[in-house]
Design a protein around this motif. Sequence first.
Motif, PDB file in Angstrom:
ATOM      1  N   ASP A  39       1.150  -7.592   3.684  1.00 14.63           N
ATOM      2  CA  ASP A  39       2.248  -7.399   2.730  1.00 14.63           C
ATOM      3  C   ASP A  39       1.832  -6.528   1.553  1.00 14.63           C
ATOM      4  O   ASP A  39       2.567  -6.421   0.564  1.00 14.63           O
ATOM      5  N   ASP A  40       0.652  -5.904   1.645  1.00 12.95           N
ATOM      6  CA  ASP A  40       0.165  -5.090   0.533  1.00 12.95           C
ATOM      7  C   ASP A  40      -0.349  -3.729   0.986  1.00 12.95           C
ATOM      8  O   ASP A  40      -1.250  -3.158   0.371  1.00 12.95           O
ATOM      9  N   ALA A  41       0.190  -3.207   2.087  1.00  8.33           N
ATOM     10  CA  ALA A  41      -0.261  -1.900   2.583  1.00  8.33           C
ATOM     11  C   ALA A  41       0.012  -0.823   1.546  1.00  8.33           C
ATOM     12  O   ALA A  41       1.050  -0.821   0.879  1.00  8.33           O
ATOM     13  N   GLY A  42      -0.944   0.113   1.406  1.00  4.48           N
ATOM     14  CA  GLY A  42      -0.803   1.177   0.419  1.00  4.48           C
ATOM     15  C   GLY A  42      -1.256   2.517   0.962  1.00  4.48           C
ATOM     16  O   GLY A  42      -1.839   2.606   2.050  1.00  4.48           O
ATOM     17  N   PRO A  43      -1.024   3.593   0.206  1.00  5.85           N
ATOM     18  CA  PRO A  43      -1.350   4.942   0.681  1.00  5.85           C
ATOM     19  C   PRO A  43      -2.837   5.277   0.644  1.00  5.85           C
ATOM     20  O   PRO A  43      -3.239   6.341   1.110  1.00  5.85           O
ATOM     21  N   LEU A  45      -8.132  13.426   4.333  1.00 11.48           N
ATOM     22  CA  LEU A  45      -7.289  12.763   5.328  1.00 11.48           C
ATOM     23  C   LEU A  45      -6.172  11.963   4.666  1.00 11.48           C
ATOM     24  O   LEU A  45      -5.029  11.960   5.142  1.00 11.48           O
ATOM     25  N   LEU A  46      -6.489  11.289   3.564  1.00 15.50           N
ATOM     26  CA  LEU A  46      -5.471  10.511   2.866  1.00 15.50           C
ATOM     27  C   LEU A  46      -4.381  11.402   2.298  1.00 15.50           C
ATOM     28  O   LEU A  46      -3.192  11.052   2.349  1.00 15.50           O
ATOM     29  N   VAL A  47      -4.761  12.547   1.784  1.00 17.74           N
ATOM     30  CA  VAL A  47      -3.761  13.485   1.259  1.00 17.74           C
ATOM     31  C   VAL A  47      -2.849  13.974   2.380  1.00 17.74           C
ATOM     32  O   VAL A  47      -1.628  14.080   2.217  1.00 17.74           O
ATOM     33  N   LYS A  48      -3.423  14.267   3.540  1.00 17.70           N
ATOM     34  CA  LYS A  48      -2.609  14.684   4.680  1.00 17.70           C
ATOM     35  C   LYS A  48      -1.653  13.586   5.128  1.00 17.70           C
ATOM     36  O   LYS A  48      -0.606  13.863   5.702  1.00 17.70           O
TER      37      LYS A  48
END
Length: 496
Positions: free
Chosen positions: A190-194, A289-292
């Motif tokens: 319940d806490d997924a983030g970018p 990778l996170l930015v993509k």
Amino acid sequence: MSLLRAKIQDVFNEPGCEKNRGKDAKARKEGCSKPLTPGAAAGGCAFDGAKIVLQPITDVAHLIHAPLACEGNSWDNRGAASSGPTLWRTSFTTDLTELDVVMGQGERKLFKAIREIKEAYGPPAIFVYPTCVTALIGDDIEAVCKRAAEKFGLAVVPVNAPGFVGSKNLGNKLAGEALLEHVIGTVEPDDAGPYDINILGEFNLSGEFWLVKPLLDRLGIRVRACIPGDARYFDIACAHRARAAMVVCSTALINLARKMEQRWGIPFFEGSFYGISATSEALRQISQLLVKQGANPEILGRTEVLIAEEEAIAWKKLAAYRPRLAGKRVLLNTGGVKSWSVVHALMDIGIEIVGTSVKKSTVEDKERIKQILKDDNHMFEQMAARELYAMLSEHKADILLSGGRTQFVALKAKTPWLDINQERQHPYAGYDGMVELVRQIDLAIHNPIWGQVREPAPWDCQPAVREERPRTKSETATLHVVQEFVGTTADDFGEC
């Protein structure tokens, strides 16, 4: 058994492996490892490989469905460290006997063992490992685990990797298949983030991942799941919601990384936290990778600032060792990412690399070594103990960096040795880890014990020539007593 055979064939055809893609169809079916010799699989079978990958999941119970000897010592399963739970260090086994096998009591005994673990410890999950015996007699592990999960209300995960199916490396991959089939994706966070990532193939040996995680924390990057080092069951169950992944040991869990990308769109790259430049490059690739994947591009700038700060601190610390280690010769008998990432950092402080093993290295690893060393003359697939001893005894290297298997070769050659494999006592990952590695090399090389052990033994010294003088009567009497007592004359005694 047919299901297990299908899984093994799928692992052999792994398209994510660069080495596997370079083979023809016939060679690909034979797999990556040499066939096991009957009776010589101890410590290198598929069961051992699966347990190595899964045992560092610290809050679950690991139950070995087999005779007692298959369990071994759970405290001897690498040097992985836990920041909390210790249940993973408790040994659980069904302890099958000959009577259990003959009377067909294996499945009943397994079910009973699962119930006892549930009542005594209440873990979030139990991992069940069949071995050669229980696989050969046909115990239906899948059915027992499914029934136990329904009955007791917890996850019971079958890990189908009996020892006879193949090598330790195959067992690593079958462990990844078990996680993919029974664990990952079973819980929705319940806490997924970018900024969530997975780290695959990191075992947290000697707690070395704890030297890397603070760097990610400073960038605002959360490690959703580190598989398997210091892992928790529910973290792995939620790993499908990460945005990116890094594979540290490609030969172990490349299949898991590829299939997670196919199922949940989690891109991955292969990197290393060994060495200063390798750590910096890994942080860059994680941020990219996170930015993509939709993260704010400002993280790229913060990453570069962090890298500049940490590299400056690390190189300042390493400068103190440069005059003491410049020109020293190092022989690395290891493999994988350490075959090149450690080399680069050591060369930067003036250490000469006389050879590095590439036995467990990928094609990309070998190419990196060629670029760093400018040639491939210092690379060797494997070196026999006799050749290794000859090289060290001839003083072609000042220190050997390897695992515990070759430590006695170095000690016999009276050469300093440092453990950099899984049994090591010091963490070598990240910027601080690289400084620690150089410090340990300096301590080993300059240890005064080596000057002492290289001196001639007292019994090899030549008797000193002393000036003769006439003996007194008392001295002559004493010499006769000595001669009768020890069977020689006192004239034979000299000074060393």
